[in-house]
Scaffold this active site. Structure first.
Site, PDB file in Angstrom:
ATOM      1  N   SER A 180       0.830  -1.211   0.000  1.00 40.14           N
ATOM      2  CA  SER A 180       0.000   0.000   0.000  1.00 40.14           C
ATOM      3  C   SER A 180       0.866   1.263   0.000  1.00 40.14           C
ATOM      4  CB  SER A 180      -1.075  -0.007   1.083  1.00 40.14           C
ATOM      5  OG  SER A 180      -2.020  -1.045   0.796  1.00 40.14           O
ATOM      6  N   HIS A 195       4.260  14.368   5.349  1.00 43.66           N
ATOM      7  CA  HIS A 195       4.218  15.792   5.012  1.00 43.66           C
ATOM      8  C   HIS A 195       4.737  16.576   6.210  1.00 43.66           C
ATOM      9  CE1 HIS A 195       1.545  14.652   1.711  1.00 43.66           C
ATOM     10  NE2 HIS A 195       0.820  13.982   2.590  1.00 43.66           N
ATOM     11  N   CYS A 209      -1.406  -3.301   3.814  1.00 37.67           N
ATOM     12  CA  CYS A 209      -2.474  -4.267   3.575  1.00 37.67           C
ATOM     13  C   CYS A 209      -2.167  -5.588   4.285  1.00 37.67           C
ATOM     14  CB  CYS A 209      -2.686  -4.485   2.083  1.00 37.67           C
ATOM     15  SG  CYS A 209      -1.301  -5.252   1.257  1.00 37.67           S
TER      16      CYS A 209
END
Lengths: 126, 126
Positions: free
Chosen positions: B64, B69, B84
């Site tokens: 995944s 950020h 996942c």
């Protein structure tokens, strides 16, 4: 009021046709359409098709990111839309929903970077 | 028991030195270290430095994605770790926490792709 630095939608969608979910070009186009609908700016996009099935697209945005993962064998997709600032991420859901003919959808909205409340300086009339 | 297709950690971290958060090479290395700690497979990574400040890194994984950020002006970072299957995403937090000398951290764990419970066929002894 508490301020936050961004809004993150976690979208889980079911009952999508598996052939649509397993098409990397369709996934790329759907994410581009979501970016346009969300009125945000694409910096970089990565699309990968898995074997035997499944597609992942991650889009780096000037406003944070969009990520889409598909499980064709379950008719399921997981979509993340994280927009910083006051930008509303909800319009970006529409193109994904339409492209993959989503039957059932669950959207969780989380605020990111919730700032500690700072008392405002108010002048009261006495 | 209900099954799910993946586990998603949303990490909000504060009180990090701004110069560390604004260093794109450090961000890239921290995400690579997180990938190693999480024992997952990198497919593609995009790192972007913003003007006047801030860095975004999005890593497409075989399992995944990871997205990071930074807001140096707030001493804040937003980290997403979505793995996942049954893979535990928690070990991937450590390198980020150490690299950016995180002071305060909030971790929200969400299950993705929760499948509707299917009754098992059981044979009862009468």
């Amino acid at each position: 009021m508490k301020k936050c630095l961004g809004t993150h939608l976690l979208v889980d969608a079911w009952d999508c046709p598996g052939d649509l979910l397993d098409d990397p070009e369709l996934v790329a186009q759907a994410v581009k359409d979501a970016i346009r609908a969300g009125d945000v700016t694409l910096i970089n996009m990565s699309v990968h098709q898995f074997s035997p099935q499944g597609v992942t697209a991650t889009a780096t945005l000037a406003e944070s990111h969009i990520a889409l993962h598909t499980w064709p064998e379950h008719g399921y997709l997981a979509l993340d839309i994280f927009f910083c600032g006051n930008k509303d991420p909800r319009p970006a859901i529409g193109p994904i929903r339409r492209t993959f003919r989503v039957g059932r959808i669950e959207v969780r909205k989380l605020r990111r970077g919730i700032q500690v409340e700072t008392p405002e300086l108010v002048e009261e009339k006495l």
